[in-house]
Design a protein around this motif. Structure first.
Motif, PDB file in Angstrom:
ATOM      1  N   ILE A 128      34.464  53.190  39.208  1.00  0.00           N
ATOM      2  CA  ILE A 128      35.456  53.861  38.360  1.00  0.00           C
ATOM      3  C   ILE A 128      34.981  53.807  36.912  1.00  0.00           C
ATOM      4  O   ILE A 128      34.773  52.728  36.372  1.00  0.00           O
ATOM      5  CB  ILE A 128      36.846  53.211  38.522  1.00  0.00           C
ATOM      6  N   PRO A 129      34.818  54.969  36.283  1.00  0.00           N
ATOM      7  CA  PRO A 129      34.200  55.021  34.947  1.00  0.00           C
ATOM      8  C   PRO A 129      35.113  54.674  33.781  1.00  0.00           C
ATOM      9  O   PRO A 129      34.680  54.746  32.639  1.00  0.00           O
ATOM     10  CB  PRO A 129      33.743  56.469  34.848  1.00  0.00           C
ATOM     11  N   PHE A 130      36.368  54.305  34.020  1.00  0.00           N
ATOM     12  CA  PHE A 130      37.254  53.952  32.916  1.00  0.00           C
ATOM     13  C   PHE A 130      38.202  52.855  33.346  1.00  0.00           C
ATOM     14  O   PHE A 130      38.242  52.472  34.502  1.00  0.00           O
ATOM     15  CB  PHE A 130      38.018  55.178  32.393  1.00  0.00           C
ATOM     16  N   GLU A 131      38.974  52.350  32.411  1.00  0.00           N
ATOM     17  CA  GLU A 131      39.858  51.216  32.668  1.00  0.00           C
ATOM     18  C   GLU A 131      41.021  51.598  33.585  1.00  0.00           C
ATOM     19  O   GLU A 131      41.653  52.638  33.419  1.00  0.00           O
ATOM     20  CB  GLU A 131      40.410  50.703  31.348  1.00  0.00           C
ATOM     21  N   LEU A 132      41.263  50.722  34.532  1.00  0.00           N
ATOM     22  CA  LEU A 132      42.422  50.910  35.400  1.00  0.00           C
ATOM     23  C   LEU A 132      43.675  50.417  34.693  1.00  0.00           C
ATOM     24  O   LEU A 132      43.649  49.404  34.001  1.00  0.00           O
ATOM     25  CB  LEU A 132      42.253  50.112  36.697  1.00  0.00           C
TER      26      LEU A 132
ATOM     27  N   ASN B  27      47.536  54.371  36.680  1.00  0.00           N
ATOM     28  CA  ASN B  27      46.515  55.156  37.381  1.00  0.00           C
ATOM     29  C   ASN B  27      45.866  54.418  38.557  1.00  0.00           C
ATOM     30  O   ASN B  27      45.124  55.006  39.331  1.00  0.00           O
ATOM     31  CB  ASN B  27      45.437  55.654  36.407  1.00  0.00           C
ATOM     32  N   LYS B  28      46.139  53.151  38.712  1.00  0.00           N
ATOM     33  CA  LYS B  28      45.461  52.314  39.712  1.00  0.00           C
ATOM     34  C   LYS B  28      45.658  52.809  41.139  1.00  0.00           C
ATOM     35  O   LYS B  28      44.711  52.858  41.922  1.00  0.00           O
ATOM     36  CB  LYS B  28      45.955  50.873  39.580  1.00  0.00           C
ATOM     37  N   CYS B  29      46.877  53.189  41.495  1.00  0.00           N
ATOM     38  CA  CYS B  29      47.168  53.589  42.881  1.00  0.00           C
ATOM     39  C   CYS B  29      46.339  54.796  43.321  1.00  0.00           C
ATOM     40  O   CYS B  29      45.959  54.894  44.487  1.00  0.00           O
ATOM     41  CB  CYS B  29      48.648  53.883  43.051  1.00  0.00           C
ATOM     42  N   SER B  30      46.063  55.701  42.405  1.00  0.00           N
ATOM     43  CA  SER B  30      45.311  56.905  42.787  1.00  0.00           C
ATOM     44  C   SER B  30      43.849  56.595  43.112  1.00  0.00           C
ATOM     45  O   SER B  30      43.159  57.425  43.687  1.00  0.00           O
ATOM     46  CB  SER B  30      45.414  57.975  41.698  1.00  0.00           C
ATOM     47  N   PHE B  31      43.382  55.383  42.796  1.00  0.00           N
ATOM     48  CA  PHE B  31      42.019  54.985  43.128  1.00  0.00           C
ATOM     49  C   PHE B  31      41.946  54.095  44.370  1.00  0.00           C
ATOM     50  O   PHE B  31      40.860  53.772  44.836  1.00  0.00           O
ATOM     51  CB  PHE B  31      41.365  54.256  41.946  1.00  0.00           C
ATOM     52  N   CYS B  32      43.067  53.694  44.875  1.00  0.00           N
ATOM     53  CA  CYS B  32      43.109  52.825  46.048  1.00  0.00           C
ATOM     54  C   CYS B  32      42.803  53.649  47.296  1.00  0.00           C
ATOM     55  O   CYS B  32      43.535  54.597  47.595  1.00  0.00           O
ATOM     56  CB  CYS B  32      44.482  52.161  46.172  1.00  0.00           C
ATOM     57  N   PRO B  33      41.747  53.320  48.019  1.00  0.00           N
ATOM     58  CA  PRO B  33      41.425  54.088  49.229  1.00  0.00           C
ATOM     59  C   PRO B  33      42.584  54.032  50.227  1.00  0.00           C
ATOM     60  O   PRO B  33      42.957  52.977  50.701  1.00  0.00           O
ATOM     61  CB  PRO B  33      40.195  53.376  49.797  1.00  0.00           C
ATOM     62  N   GLY B  34      43.179  55.185  50.469  1.00  0.00           N
ATOM     63  CA  GLY B  34      44.274  55.269  51.418  1.00  0.00           C
ATOM     64  C   GLY B  34      45.613  54.798  50.883  1.00  0.00           C
ATOM     65  O   GLY B  34      46.587  54.770  51.613  1.00  0.00           O
ATOM     66  N   THR B  35      45.675  54.412  49.622  1.00  0.00           N
ATOM     67  CA  THR B  35      46.895  53.882  49.023  1.00  0.00           C
ATOM     68  C   THR B  35      47.577  52.949  50.009  1.00  0.00           C
ATOM     69  O   THR B  35      48.647  53.216  50.556  1.00  0.00           O
ATOM     70  CB  THR B  35      47.833  55.028  48.571  1.00  0.00           C
TER      71      THR B  35
ATOM     72  N   SER C  18      54.860  45.397  41.964  1.00  0.00           N
ATOM     73  CA  SER C  18      53.876  45.350  40.885  1.00  0.00           C
ATOM     74  C   SER C  18      52.485  45.503  41.469  1.00  0.00           C
ATOM     75  O   SER C  18      52.136  44.835  42.439  1.00  0.00           O
ATOM     76  CB  SER C  18      53.975  44.015  40.144  1.00  0.00           C
ATOM     77  N   ASN C  19      51.705  46.373  40.880  1.00  0.00           N
ATOM     78  CA  ASN C  19      50.327  46.523  41.333  1.00  0.00           C
ATOM     79  C   ASN C  19      49.343  45.794  40.406  1.00  0.00           C
ATOM     80  O   ASN C  19      48.153  46.071  40.428  1.00  0.00           O
ATOM     81  CB  ASN C  19      49.954  48.001  41.490  1.00  0.00           C
ATOM     82  N   ASP C  20      49.857  44.845  39.624  1.00  0.00           N
ATOM     83  CA  ASP C  20      48.967  44.064  38.758  1.00  0.00           C
ATOM     84  C   ASP C  20      47.861  43.398  39.574  1.00  0.00           C
ATOM     85  O   ASP C  20      46.709  43.391  39.179  1.00  0.00           O
ATOM     86  CB  ASP C  20      49.752  43.002  37.988  1.00  0.00           C
ATOM     87  N   TYR C  21      48.246  42.802  40.698  1.00  0.00           N
ATOM     88  CA  TYR C  21      47.280  42.247  41.642  1.00  0.00           C
ATOM     89  C   TYR C  21      47.771  42.652  43.019  1.00  0.00           C
ATOM     90  O   TYR C  21      48.800  42.167  43.480  1.00  0.00           O
ATOM     91  CB  TYR C  21      47.190  40.718  41.528  1.00  0.00           C
ATOM     92  N   CYS C  22      47.072  43.578  43.620  1.00  0.00           N
ATOM     93  CA  CYS C  22      47.559  44.166  44.860  1.00  0.00           C
ATOM     94  C   CYS C  22      46.407  44.303  45.860  1.00  0.00           C
ATOM     95  O   CYS C  22      45.329  43.752  45.659  1.00  0.00           O
ATOM     96  CB  CYS C  22      48.189  45.526  44.574  1.00  0.00           C
TER      97      CYS C  22
END
Length: 135
Positions: free
Chosen positions: A7-11, A15-23, A94-98
């Protein structure tokens, strides 16, 4: 190569969920259950795992049934289709640590994905497991 390294920028939480494979977290629900203790309790849990898409685990918070089912409002890109009106349980999450950061299973004391896994566990735990059937 991990997903995060590509991922080329900060999560951010936004925006984090959209990068999770399969959410992952939007593809199951959990329901806390009473801790099984007796042969009858485990036999009931075994019946539940005999059904499609049902799993069970125990972690530091107790015992849970897992129903593997995708949220109807999860969009292809991983976003929530009802974000503004989503239920409170989703708002509290919270998706801080998921699961994007580490699989939830790493925190499980027991994890039964199949009927056979639980049956094998019960055979070791209860010497008279096969004598549980009433005649």
């Amino acid at each position: 190569m991990s997903v995060k390294q590509s991922i080329p920028f900060e999560l951010t939480p936004e925006n984090k969920c959209s990068f999770c494979p399969g959410t992952k977290c939007c593809n199951y629900i959990t329901q806390q259950i009473d801790a099984p203790r007796s042969i009858d309790d485990f036999d009931h849990l075994l019946w539940q795992l005999a059904h499609a898409n049902i799993q069970a685990y125990k972690d530091e918070d107790g015992w849970f049934l897992v129903v593997m089912t995708r949220c109807n409002y999860l969009q292809k890109e991983g976003n929530c289709g009802i974000y503004e009106t989503r239920p409170q349980v989703c708002r509290d999450y919270s998706n801080d640590y998921c699961e994007f950061d580490a699989p939830a299973e790493e925190g499980f004391e027991f994890y039964f994905q199949t009927y056979t896994e639980l049956d094998n566990y019960c055979r070791k735990r209860f010497k008279n497991w096969d004598k549980r059937f009433k005649t």
